[in-house]
Write a protein that holds these residues in place. Structure first.
Motif, PDB file in Angstrom:
ATOM      1  N   ILE A   1      43.514  55.918  38.102  1.00 43.09           N
ATOM      2  CA  ILE A   1      42.632  55.654  39.245  1.00 43.09           C
ATOM      3  C   ILE A   1      41.698  54.506  38.882  1.00 43.09           C
ATOM      4  O   ILE A   1      41.071  54.512  37.827  1.00 43.09           O
ATOM      5  N   ASP A   2      41.607  53.506  39.751  1.00 43.85           N
ATOM      6  CA  ASP A   2      40.686  52.394  39.540  1.00 43.85           C
ATOM      7  C   ASP A   2      40.463  51.707  40.881  1.00 43.85           C
ATOM      8  O   ASP A   2      40.983  50.628  41.142  1.00 43.85           O
ATOM      9  N   ASP A   3      39.676  52.352  41.739  1.00 41.79           N
ATOM     10  CA  ASP A   3      39.504  51.826  43.098  1.00 41.79           C
ATOM     11  C   ASP A   3      38.257  52.420  43.737  1.00 41.79           C
ATOM     12  O   ASP A   3      37.731  53.446  43.278  1.00 41.79           O
ATOM     13  N   ASP A   4      37.789  51.767  44.809  1.00 38.79           N
ATOM     14  CA  ASP A   4      36.679  52.319  45.584  1.00 38.79           C
ATOM     15  C   ASP A   4      37.157  53.489  46.428  1.00 38.79           C
ATOM     16  O   ASP A   4      38.310  53.511  46.889  1.00 38.79           O
ATOM     17  N   ILE A   5      36.279  54.455  46.635  1.00 46.21           N
ATOM     18  CA  ILE A   5      36.583  55.603  47.488  1.00 46.21           C
ATOM     19  C   ILE A   5      36.117  55.271  48.901  1.00 46.21           C
ATOM     20  O   ILE A   5      34.927  55.015  49.119  1.00 46.21           O
ATOM     21  N   PRO A   6      37.039  55.237  49.876  1.00 50.70           N
ATOM     22  CA  PRO A   6      36.660  54.860  51.253  1.00 50.70           C
ATOM     23  C   PRO A   6      35.588  55.782  51.828  1.00 50.70           C
ATOM     24  O   PRO A   6      35.555  56.986  51.541  1.00 50.70           O
ATOM     25  N   ASP A   7      34.713  55.194  52.635  1.00 49.87           N
ATOM     26  CA  ASP A   7      33.681  55.959  53.348  1.00 49.87           C
ATOM     27  C   ASP A   7      32.802  56.799  52.425  1.00 49.87           C
ATOM     28  O   ASP A   7      32.401  57.915  52.764  1.00 49.87           O
ATOM     29  N   SER A   8      32.513  56.282  51.243  1.00 53.76           N
ATOM     30  CA  SER A   8      31.681  57.034  50.305  1.00 53.76           C
ATOM     31  C   SER A   8      30.292  56.413  50.122  1.00 53.76           C
ATOM     32  O   SER A   8      29.565  56.787  49.203  1.00 53.76           O
ATOM     33  N   SER A   9      29.931  55.466  50.986  1.00 56.11           N
ATOM     34  CA  SER A   9      28.591  54.899  50.907  1.00 56.11           C
ATOM     35  C   SER A   9      27.558  55.974  51.262  1.00 56.11           C
ATOM     36  O   SER A   9      27.874  56.962  51.926  1.00 56.11           O
ATOM     37  N   ALA A  10      26.349  55.779  50.806  1.00 57.42           N
ATOM     38  CA  ALA A  10      25.312  56.792  51.031  1.00 57.42           C
ATOM     39  C   ALA A  10      23.962  56.130  51.264  1.00 57.42           C
ATOM     40  O   ALA A  10      23.685  55.046  50.740  1.00 57.42           O
ATOM     41  N   GLY A  11      23.128  56.793  52.052  1.00 56.56           N
ATOM     42  CA  GLY A  11      21.791  56.280  52.320  1.00 56.56           C
ATOM     43  C   GLY A  11      20.841  57.416  52.623  1.00 56.56           C
ATOM     44  O   GLY A  11      21.260  58.506  53.025  1.00 56.56           O
ATOM     45  N   GLY A  12      19.573  57.187  52.416  1.00 56.00           N
ATOM     46  CA  GLY A  12      18.573  58.219  52.673  1.00 56.00           C
ATOM     47  C   GLY A  12      17.230  57.794  52.121  1.00 56.00           C
ATOM     48  O   GLY A  12      16.875  56.618  52.142  1.00 56.00           O
ATOM     49  N   THR A  13      16.498  58.766  51.609  1.00 53.95           N
ATOM     50  CA  THR A  13      15.175  58.502  51.040  1.00 53.95           C
ATOM     51  C   THR A  13      15.106  59.037  49.617  1.00 53.95           C
ATOM     52  O   THR A  13      15.905  59.881  49.216  1.00 53.95           O
ATOM     53  N   ALA A  14      14.145  58.531  48.874  1.00 51.70           N
ATOM     54  CA  ALA A  14      13.894  59.024  47.521  1.00 51.70           C
ATOM     55  C   ALA A  14      12.385  59.021  47.292  1.00 51.70           C
ATOM     56  O   ALA A  14      11.737  57.992  47.447  1.00 51.70           O
ATOM     57  N   VAL A  15      11.860  60.187  46.937  1.00 48.00           N
ATOM     58  CA  VAL A  15      10.429  60.324  46.671  1.00 48.00           C
ATOM     59  C   VAL A  15      10.224  60.407  45.166  1.00 48.00           C
ATOM     60  O   VAL A  15      10.895  61.189  44.475  1.00 48.00           O
ATOM     61  N   GLN A  16       9.322  59.622  44.656  1.00 46.42           N
ATOM     62  CA  GLN A  16       9.080  59.574  43.221  1.00 46.42           C
ATOM     63  C   GLN A  16       7.623  59.876  42.899  1.00 46.42           C
ATOM     64  O   GLN A  16       6.712  59.375  43.554  1.00 46.42           O
ATOM     65  N   LEU A  17       7.427  60.700  41.877  1.00 47.85           N
ATOM     66  CA  LEU A  17       6.100  61.001  41.348  1.00 47.85           C
ATOM     67  C   LEU A  17       6.093  60.605  39.879  1.00 47.85           C
ATOM     68  O   LEU A  17       7.037  60.917  39.154  1.00 47.85           O
ATOM     69  N   ARG A  18       5.046  59.922  39.449  1.00 46.46           N
ATOM     70  CA  ARG A  18       5.019  59.430  38.082  1.00 46.46           C
ATOM     71  C   ARG A  18       3.654  59.609  37.437  1.00 46.46           C
ATOM     72  O   ARG A  18       2.621  59.521  38.092  1.00 46.46           O
ATOM     73  N   ALA A  19       3.679  59.836  36.112  1.00 44.57           N
ATOM     74  CA  ALA A  19       2.455  59.887  35.313  1.00 44.57           C
ATOM     75  C   ALA A  19       2.735  59.214  33.983  1.00 44.57           C
ATOM     76  O   ALA A  19       3.746  59.498  33.332  1.00 44.57           O
ATOM     77  N   GLY A  20       1.866  58.293  33.588  1.00 48.86           N
ATOM     78  CA  GLY A  20       2.083  57.585  32.335  1.00 48.86           C
ATOM     79  C   GLY A  20       0.830  56.859  31.899  1.00 48.86           C
ATOM     80  O   GLY A  20      -0.275  57.127  32.377  1.00 48.86           O
ATOM     81  N   PHE A  21       1.014  55.911  30.973  1.00 44.65           N
ATOM     82  CA  PHE A  21      -0.102  55.166  30.423  1.00 44.65           C
ATOM     83  C   PHE A  21       0.146  53.667  30.542  1.00 44.65           C
ATOM     84  O   PHE A  21       1.286  53.209  30.506  1.00 44.65           O
ATOM     85  N   SER A  22      -0.921  52.918  30.679  1.00 48.99           N
ATOM     86  CA  SER A  22      -0.863  51.466  30.764  1.00 48.99           C
ATOM     87  C   SER A  22      -1.706  50.870  29.634  1.00 48.99           C
ATOM     88  O   SER A  22      -2.815  51.330  29.379  1.00 48.99           O
ATOM     89  N   PHE A  23      -1.160  49.855  28.972  1.00 52.48           N
ATOM     90  CA  PHE A  23      -1.836  49.220  27.846  1.00 52.48           C
ATOM     91  C   PHE A  23      -2.032  47.740  28.140  1.00 52.48           C
ATOM     92  O   PHE A  23      -1.069  47.008  28.374  1.00 52.48           O
ATOM     93  N   LYS A  24      -3.282  47.293  28.119  1.00 50.06           N
ATOM     94  CA  LYS A  24      -3.571  45.888  28.370  1.00 50.06           C
ATOM     95  C   LYS A  24      -3.213  45.048  27.145  1.00 50.06           C
ATOM     96  O   LYS A  24      -3.423  45.460  26.010  1.00 50.06           O
ATOM     97  N   LEU A  25      -2.663  43.867  27.412  1.00 49.52           N
ATOM     98  CA  LEU A  25      -2.279  42.953  26.348  1.00 49.52           C
ATOM     99  C   LEU A  25      -3.256  41.785  26.300  1.00 49.52           C
ATOM    100  O   LEU A  25      -3.603  41.216  27.329  1.00 49.52           O
ATOM    101  N   GLY A  26      -3.687  41.397  25.134  1.00 49.30           N
ATOM    102  CA  GLY A  26      -4.612  40.279  25.020  1.00 49.30           C
ATOM    103  C   GLY A  26      -6.025  40.671  25.408  1.00 49.30           C
ATOM    104  O   GLY A  26      -6.332  41.825  25.712  1.00 49.30           O
ATOM    105  N   ARG A  27      -6.890  39.678  25.446  1.00 50.70           N
ATOM    106  CA  ARG A  27      -8.299  39.931  25.752  1.00 50.70           C
ATOM    107  C   ARG A  27      -8.649  39.708  27.208  1.00 50.70           C
ATOM    108  O   ARG A  27      -9.733  40.037  27.647  1.00 50.70           O
ATOM    109  N   GLY A  28      -7.724  39.127  27.962  1.00 49.28           N
ATOM    110  CA  GLY A  28      -8.012  38.904  29.370  1.00 49.28           C
ATOM    111  C   GLY A  28      -8.910  37.713  29.585  1.00 49.28           C
ATOM    112  O   GLY A  28      -9.268  36.982  28.670  1.00 49.28           O
ATOM    113  N   ARG A  29      -9.331  37.528  30.803  1.00 43.54           N
ATOM    114  CA  ARG A  29     -10.123  36.373  31.204  1.00 43.54           C
ATOM    115  C   ARG A  29     -11.569  36.790  31.416  1.00 43.54           C
ATOM    116  O   ARG A  29     -11.881  37.683  32.179  1.00 43.54           O
TER     117      ARG A  29
END
Length: 220
Positions: A180-208
């Motif tokens: 098998i090495d082919d596209d599957i007909p009528d297999s496209s998909a669409g909708g929504t995606a909700v994302q929640l994120r938590a993390g850290f940000s690090f400033k680079l350099g001394r800034g202006r």
């Protein structure tokens, strides 16, 4: 059936800067992604990682790129993975009273790819397997809050909702002795995606550095 093959998407980045003068920053963290719409029925929300690099484009505007990876369960298996790259912009509502809190709004646009491996038994066969993959585009917007933990480090939490669209799924493998090495007909998909994120940000350099209020920069 293959319309349920979900390709989760990537990224919402969130990051940026601390409450001081805008400067380049690098960030990363954990993210949860959940899909909506009939094409994604049977696909569970999943956890993953996100990283981003943001550049100042003004006193309150940040522009940058982000990458995201997550894993999900669906009707076929529990190894659906999503990988994506986004360009994004963010407007920060900076405090003028020295507060450590910086709310922001933002938008993003990017490319995403979903992939997984299924066994022959999951599609009515006896032996063999096939690799499935699909790619497409996503765009969305959301809001977040940055909390300065130090002059160079900020906690970043945010949420975003995307509109997602993926093309036909490509299958490559061998099921019951048939290549098998082919596209599957009528297999496209669409909708929504909700994302929640938590993390850290690090400033680079001394800034202006900016001159004190009421003082003009010296002409050169």
């Amino acid at each position: 059936m293959m319309r349920k093959f979900s390709a989760v998407l990537l990224a919402l980045a969130l990051v940026g800067t601390s409450v001081g003068a805008a400067q380049t920053s690098i960030g990363g963290g954990m993210q949860y992604l959940s899909f909506g719409g009939s094409d994604f029925e049977g696909t569970d929300g999943g956890m993953g990682f996100e990283a981003n690099l943001m550049f100042p484009a003004g006193k309150a505007l940040m522009l940058g790129v982000s990458g995201q990876w997550s894993t999900h369960n669906n009707d076929f298996s529990d190894d659906l993975t999503a990988l994506g790259i986004f360009g994004e912009g963010r407007y920060l509502f900076r405090s003028t009273s020295g507060s450590k809190l910086t709310p922001y709004v933002g938008g993003r646009l990017g490319w995403a790819k979903g992939s997984q491996t299924i066994s022959a038994s999951e599609v009515g066969g006896s032996t063999g397997s096939a690799d499935l993959s699909t790619s497409g585009f996503a765009f969305g917007g959301g809001a977040g809050l940055m909390v300065a933990l130090s002059p160079a480090v900020s906690l970043d939490v945010n949420g975003i909702i995307h509109s997602v669209s993926f093309g036909d799924t490509h299958a490559k493998g061998n099921i019951d002795g048939t290549p098998i090495d082919d596209d599957i007909p009528d297999s496209s998909a669409g909708g929504t995606a909700v994302q929640l994120r938590a993390g850290f940000s690090f400033k680079l350099g001394r800034g202006r550095k900016e001159p004190p209020r009421g003082m003009k920069k010296k002409d050169t």
